[in-house]
Motif scaffolding. Sequence first.
Motif, PDB file in Angstrom:
ATOM      1  N   ASN A 114       0.860  -1.199   0.000  1.00  9.27           N
ATOM      2  CA  ASN A 114       0.000   0.000   0.000  1.00  9.27           C
ATOM      3  C   ASN A 114       0.894   1.247   0.000  1.00  9.27           C
ATOM      4  O   ASN A 114       2.123   1.131   0.033  1.00  9.27           O
ATOM      5  CB  ASN A 114      -0.951  -0.003   1.206  1.00  9.27           C
ATOM      6  CG  ASN A 114      -0.226  -0.230   2.523  1.00  9.27           C
ATOM      7  OD1 ASN A 114       0.860   0.300   2.739  1.00  9.27           O
ATOM      8  ND2 ASN A 114      -0.811  -1.023   3.396  1.00  9.27           N
ATOM      9  N   ALA A 115       0.268   2.404   0.006  1.00  7.18           N
ATOM     10  CA  ALA A 115       1.044   3.653  -0.005  1.00  7.18           C
ATOM     11  C   ALA A 115       1.829   3.815   1.290  1.00  7.18           C
ATOM     12  O   ALA A 115       2.961   4.303   1.294  1.00  7.18           O
ATOM     13  CB  ALA A 115       0.092   4.835  -0.193  1.00  7.18           C
ATOM     14  N   THR A 116       1.218   3.414   2.383  1.00  7.50           N
ATOM     15  CA  THR A 116       1.863   3.570   3.687  1.00  7.50           C
ATOM     16  C   THR A 116       3.176   2.788   3.733  1.00  7.50           C
ATOM     17  O   THR A 116       4.203   3.301   4.198  1.00  7.50           O
ATOM     18  CB  THR A 116       0.896   3.064   4.791  1.00  7.50           C
ATOM     19  OG1 THR A 116      -0.334   3.766   4.640  1.00  7.50           O
ATOM     20  CG2 THR A 116       1.453   3.282   6.173  1.00  7.50           C
ATOM     21  N   HIS A 124      -1.783  13.116   4.670  1.00  5.13           N
ATOM     22  CA  HIS A 124      -2.360  11.917   5.308  1.00  5.13           C
ATOM     23  C   HIS A 124      -1.384  11.484   6.415  1.00  5.13           C
ATOM     24  O   HIS A 124      -0.173  11.715   6.306  1.00  5.13           O
ATOM     25  CB  HIS A 124      -2.442  10.839   4.223  1.00  5.13           C
ATOM     26  CG  HIS A 124      -3.199   9.609   4.592  1.00  5.13           C
ATOM     27  ND1 HIS A 124      -2.642   8.607   5.346  1.00  5.13           N
ATOM     28  CD2 HIS A 124      -4.453   9.193   4.291  1.00  5.13           C
ATOM     29  CE1 HIS A 124      -3.529   7.629   5.481  1.00  5.13           C
ATOM     30  NE2 HIS A 124      -4.637   7.963   4.858  1.00  5.13           N
ATOM     31  N   ASN A 173      -6.227  14.340   0.437  1.00  4.55           N
ATOM     32  CA  ASN A 173      -7.391  13.452   0.545  1.00  4.55           C
ATOM     33  C   ASN A 173      -8.500  14.082   1.368  1.00  4.55           C
ATOM     34  O   ASN A 173      -9.619  13.589   1.382  1.00  4.55           O
ATOM     35  CB  ASN A 173      -7.004  12.094   1.166  1.00  4.55           C
ATOM     36  CG  ASN A 173      -6.486  12.224   2.577  1.00  4.55           C
ATOM     37  OD1 ASN A 173      -5.631  13.057   2.849  1.00  4.55           O
ATOM     38  ND2 ASN A 173      -6.986  11.410   3.476  1.00  4.55           N
ATOM     39  N   ASP A 232       3.556  12.017  -2.729  1.00  5.76           N
ATOM     40  CA  ASP A 232       2.546  11.024  -2.366  1.00  5.76           C
ATOM     41  C   ASP A 232       1.381  11.190  -3.353  1.00  5.76           C
ATOM     42  O   ASP A 232       0.560  12.100  -3.222  1.00  5.76           O
ATOM     43  CB  ASP A 232       2.096  11.269  -0.921  1.00  5.76           C
ATOM     44  CG  ASP A 232       0.884  10.423  -0.538  1.00  5.76           C
ATOM     45  OD1 ASP A 232       0.414   9.624  -1.374  1.00  5.76           O
ATOM     46  OD2 ASP A 232       0.401  10.572   0.607  1.00  5.76           O
ATOM     47  N   SER A 271      -1.179   9.311  -3.865  1.00  6.35           N
ATOM     48  CA  SER A 271      -2.297   8.411  -3.542  1.00  6.35           C
ATOM     49  C   SER A 271      -3.623   8.886  -4.128  1.00  6.35           C
ATOM     50  O   SER A 271      -4.473   8.081  -4.482  1.00  6.35           O
ATOM     51  CB  SER A 271      -2.459   8.285  -2.029  1.00  6.35           C
ATOM     52  OG  SER A 271      -1.309   7.721  -1.471  1.00  6.35           O
ATOM     53  N   GLN A 272      -3.805  10.216  -4.192  1.00 11.41           N
ATOM     54  CA  GLN A 272      -5.094  10.726  -4.700  1.00 11.41           C
ATOM     55  C   GLN A 272      -4.959  11.291  -6.114  1.00 11.41           C
ATOM     56  O   GLN A 272      -5.882  11.925  -6.610  1.00 11.41           O
ATOM     57  CB  GLN A 272      -5.649  11.806  -3.757  1.00 11.41           C
ATOM     58  CG  GLN A 272      -5.943  11.326  -2.348  1.00 11.41           C
ATOM     59  CD  GLN A 272      -7.135  10.372  -2.267  1.00 11.41           C
ATOM     60  OE1 GLN A 272      -7.979  10.334  -3.158  1.00 11.41           O
ATOM     61  NE2 GLN A 272      -7.205   9.603  -1.201  1.00 11.41           N
ATOM     62  N   HIS A 307      -4.851   0.542  -5.060  1.00 13.69           N
ATOM     63  CA  HIS A 307      -6.299   0.319  -4.844  1.00 13.69           C
ATOM     64  C   HIS A 307      -7.131   1.591  -4.867  1.00 13.69           C
ATOM     65  O   HIS A 307      -8.263   1.602  -4.417  1.00 13.69           O
ATOM     66  CB  HIS A 307      -6.510  -0.392  -3.498  1.00 13.69           C
ATOM     67  CG  HIS A 307      -6.061   0.421  -2.315  1.00 13.69           C
ATOM     68  ND1 HIS A 307      -6.914   1.240  -1.632  1.00 13.69           N
ATOM     69  CD2 HIS A 307      -4.852   0.563  -1.725  1.00 13.69           C
ATOM     70  CE1 HIS A 307      -6.253   1.839  -0.653  1.00 13.69           C
ATOM     71  NE2 HIS A 307      -4.996   1.446  -0.697  1.00 13.69           N
ATOM     72  N   LYS A 308      -6.549   2.688  -5.365  1.00 12.00           N
ATOM     73  CA  LYS A 308      -7.376   3.911  -5.470  1.00 12.00           C
ATOM     74  C   LYS A 308      -7.565   4.204  -6.962  1.00 12.00           C
ATOM     75  O   LYS A 308      -8.185   3.409  -7.643  1.00 12.00           O
ATOM     76  CB  LYS A 308      -6.732   5.052  -4.689  1.00 12.00           C
ATOM     77  CG  LYS A 308      -6.677   4.773  -3.170  1.00 12.00           C
ATOM     78  CD  LYS A 308      -6.308   6.013  -2.401  1.00 12.00           C
ATOM     79  CE  LYS A 308      -5.838   5.742  -0.987  1.00 12.00           C
ATOM     80  NZ  LYS A 308      -6.915   5.708  -0.003  1.00 12.00           N
TER      81      LYS A 308
HETATM   82  C1  LIG Z   1      -2.983  11.138   0.382  1.00 11.52           C
HETATM   83  C2  LIG Z   1      -2.911   9.739   0.951  1.00 11.52           C
HETATM   84  N1  LIG Z   1      -1.723   9.229   1.314  1.00 11.52           N
HETATM   85  C3  LIG Z   1      -1.607   7.984   1.810  1.00 11.52           C
HETATM   86  C4  LIG Z   1      -2.704   7.171   1.961  1.00 11.52           C
HETATM   87  C5  LIG Z   1      -2.540   5.788   2.517  1.00 11.52           C
HETATM   88  O1  LIG Z   1      -2.846   4.832   1.555  1.00 11.52           O
HETATM   89  P1  LIG Z   1      -2.806   3.274   1.905  1.00 11.52           P
HETATM   90  O2  LIG Z   1      -3.982   2.997   2.757  1.00 11.52           O
HETATM   91  O3  LIG Z   1      -2.830   2.574   0.589  1.00 11.52           O
HETATM   92  O4  LIG Z   1      -1.537   3.012   2.627  1.00 11.52           O
HETATM   93  C6  LIG Z   1      -3.972   7.655   1.593  1.00 11.52           C
HETATM   94  C7  LIG Z   1      -5.186   6.841   1.786  1.00 11.52           C
HETATM   95  O5  LIG Z   1      -6.280   7.346   1.839  1.00 11.52           O
HETATM   96  C8  LIG Z   1      -4.072   8.969   1.064  1.00 11.52           C
HETATM   97  O6  LIG Z   1      -5.258   9.480   0.685  1.00 11.52           O
END
Ligand SMILES: Cc1ncc(COP(=O)(O)O)c(C=O)c1O
Length: 392
Positions: free
Chosen positions: A85-87, A112, A163, A188, A190-191, A213-214
């Motif tokens: 995942n991103a984390t 985030h 986000n 990052d 992610s969005q 998964h986004k």
């Molecule tokens: C901007 C941002 N960074 C990081 C994350 C973390 O993503 P993940 O749950 O895939 O680790 C999110 C998840 O909503 C996000 O919106």
Amino acid sequence: MYDILSVRKDFPVLEEVIYLDSGATTQTPVQAVNSMNDYFFKYAANHGRGAHRLARQTTDHYEDARDIVAEFLNIGSDGTIFTKNATESINMVSLGLKWETGDHVVTTVVEHHSNLLPWMRLREQGVEVTVVGSDREGNVDPKDIDEAITDRTRLVSVNHVSNVFGSVRDVKKITQIAHRSEVLSLVDGSQSAGHMPVDIKNIECDFFITPGHKGLLGPQGTGVLCIKDPEILEPVYVGGGTVHAVTTESYELEPYPSKFEAGTPNIPGIIGLGRAVEYVKDIGVEAIEKHEKELAQDTATRLAEIVGVEVYGPKDRTGVVPFNVQGMNPHDVAMILDETRKICVRSGYHCAMPSVDLIGVEGTVRASFALYNTKEEVDSLIEGVEQITMLI
Ligand SMILES: Cc1ncc(COP(=O)(O)O)c(C=O)c1O
């Protein structure tokens, strides 16, 4: 514009609910799910670890997914590492760089938690962390980032899109600011990835991370870490899959990307991610961006017209619309929307407490859009919120 009705057929759950929580995770198209079924039913084996036909087939499909994702984001396959995942991707950077006491990281208040905590924890090693502020709409002024950089700064880490607010960062400019001072940059995404065109070579950032998964429409448990120069990062995990020579005294790591992917990865998930990215590519990310923005801007404008509703975020937003109904807890609003209209929205602080603190509330309701949402769904949300305001 793509044919939205035919797109919706690829996401069967949309016949059951109005899904406005794609900021948390998106639905996955049947084509990607079928590719995962094919893996399980036709050729499941481990990746990179065998000479037999199934192992070769698995490895080929997994590596094809890497090429697809790398091409889509415009970075070389060697620098494209799969994570869960991103984390995990961000933690692999914070733990994989060598830090010295007095080193400095710059990040922002609108991150985030996953792009805050990995840097805040470095304080325990004597690393200083500056959290640059933002306005109430979630906009960060690149000048503030510039001013926060010192001669000890090693890294600037910012999101591409918030986000919480849907505000967009000029990540190319921020990367240029960082590089002028010979500072590394992490974006990052992610969005952003899958929601808008992303060209990592053009952004020139040192690290780009995104979940699978986004916006990329892959399954949960998939993520991506793109590294411009993989030599600068040490792998956090070592073990099977990362080495080519081992004695009881020493070992030699594989070249990247293998040295960053210890143990058996999420093989079906990554294969599904590759297929999902092809799906996004076929529809066209520019068309997706236009569609999501139109829906979000329409939603924000119409929500703001309802007496008793406050909408947050900038006018020029991506597909994220946070709002509150005065005098009501955001979770209650979300529950009522679900109970009355099967509308799925997120509520709370969205794993970004400092961002939500900026607007002086304990949480928000967040409608977030993806390529499969329609104007009719926006109408239903607006009617649902109007009805809720009549309860106050
Ligand atoms: C901007 C941002 N960074 C990081 C994350 C973390 O993503 P993940 O749950 O895939 O680790 C999110 C998840 O909503 C996000 O919106």
